[in-house]
Scaffold this motif. Structure first.
Motif: not given
Lengths: 176, 188
Positions: B128, B85, B87-88, B157, B151-153, B90, B149, B47, B130-132, B155
């Motif tokens: 878990q 790359l 858990g995004t 996106t 996320d776990n905070f 992308a 997206l 990418f 994946s980070g989001f 936030q």
């Protein structure tokens, strides 16, 4: 050094940043290892919330420090605590990051009479507690905070921060 | 429904190019941060993510490594492709060629109804790391128009795509990166 690409919105003056929030980008280099991405930092003298995100936006880690100590939450939800940020970062990274001093460094605040200044009286470089800090500015206002901060400790630890936006927080602004 | 559209989209899209606008909103909802640029995906795993405004930053995945070039920070960071790359968004678009297989392995899918004129599918990571928390993809007909997206905070996106081209031919040089001279390269 030549000023950087000018900041779209002129930042508030340094002395209005007793409490601040900033958004920008960071790279933390240690030997061959590097963490990089976005940084969102809300700072008050007694509490600080620092969120590190990936270049794609999603949060990676959040470090909160307050009267009770320092707490790091990872993107997997795991929480680590320590008496202060230095101990916490040493546990997580293997070396301590002086977050209290970093709050002064990023604002370009220096102990009186220390550091090399530019013609406008703004700090250009500073040495403190074994760290060498170099500054770049996005405009030519004497009171402006820096836009780029590079802090190096010896040869092996280096933190680069580029601030895209500064915000001054008024004392009564509600805790976010 | 949108799940079927997502499957068709991933199975029939080997390369992709689009303009994007990204808006990141923190949990307190204050001061959303907006950026825009151009993205290119060539599956599997390659990418080019060029942020143009309000600053310039380039991320290139050449299949083996991820290059992150930030002229303001005067640095190129090089990471191994696998973990960076992670858990995004992308990784979903640039995933291995088996579109549906990668998707089913890593996410459970749910129809998330209609909103803002798009039909949405929700992808919940099965692990878990994946980070989001979750990912949503919005379709207008068979066209992918947006991704969100969470996320776990707290936030969010949001990504909005313009003039998305499916299966354009992509110059291979766009999916390689050579660091400019005079810039520090930090590689693992």
């Amino acid at each position: 050094c030549a000023s950087l690409t000018p900041a779209p919105v002129p930042p508030p003056p340094r002395d209005a940043l007793a409490a601040f929030s900033l958004e920008g980008r960071f790279a933390l280099n240690h030997e061959a290892k590097s963490y990089s991405g976005r940084i969102s930092w809300t700072y008050r003298p007694n509490t600080s919330e620092l969120l590190l995100s990936s270049p794609f936006g999603q949060g990676l880690a959040e470090i909160v420090t307050d009267a009770d100590g320092a707490r790091l939450t990872g993107s997997d939800g795991r929480i680590r605590t320590a008496p202060d940020a230095e101990t916490l970062t040493r546990e997580v990274l293997g070396y301590p990051l002086p977050l209290k001093q970093l709050a002064d460094w990023v604002r370009g605040r220096t102990p009186p009479g220390s550091g090399r200044l530019d013609p406008l009286g703004r700090v250009l470089s500073l040495q403190q507690d074994g760290w060498q800090i170099d500054y770049g500015y996005g405009d030519d206002a004497p009171g402006s905070p820096p836009m780029r901060i590079i802090a190096r400790q010896g040869e092996h630890v280096e933190l680069r921060v580029f601030v895209d936006a500064w915000h001054s927080l008024s004392p009564e602004e509600a805790h976010p | 429904g949108a799940i079927e559209r997502l499957h068709q989209f991933l199975d029939s899209t080997r390369t992709l190019r689009a303009g994007f606008t990204q808006i990141v909103v923190a949990k307190n909802g204050k001061r959303p941060q907006q950026s825009s640029g151009v993205m290119i995906f060539v599956r599997p795993g390659k990418f080019r993510w060029q942020i143009e405004k309000p600053y310039s930053q380039l991320l290139v995945g050449d299949g083996e490594k991820i290059w992150i070039y930030d002229p303001d920070l005067r640095q190129v960071t090089v990471k191994k492709a696998g973990q960076a790359l992670g858990g995004t968004p992308a990784s979903l678009l640039a995933g291995e060629s088996g579109g549906k297989a990668t998707l089913e392995r890593n996410f459970s899918l749910r129809e998330a109804g209609e909103r803002e004129g798009l039909e949405w599918v929700e992808a919940l990571p099965k692990t878990q790391e994946s980070g989001f928390e979750k990912l949503r993809l919005g379709f207008a007909g068979s066209e992918l128009k947006a991704m969100e997206l969470f996320d776990n905070f707290g936030q969010t996106t949001s990504l909005y795509f313009e003039n998305l081209e499916r299966n354009p031919s992509i110059a291979p040089s766009l999916l390689r990166f050579t660091p400019p001279s005079g810039v520090d390269v930090i590689s693992e």
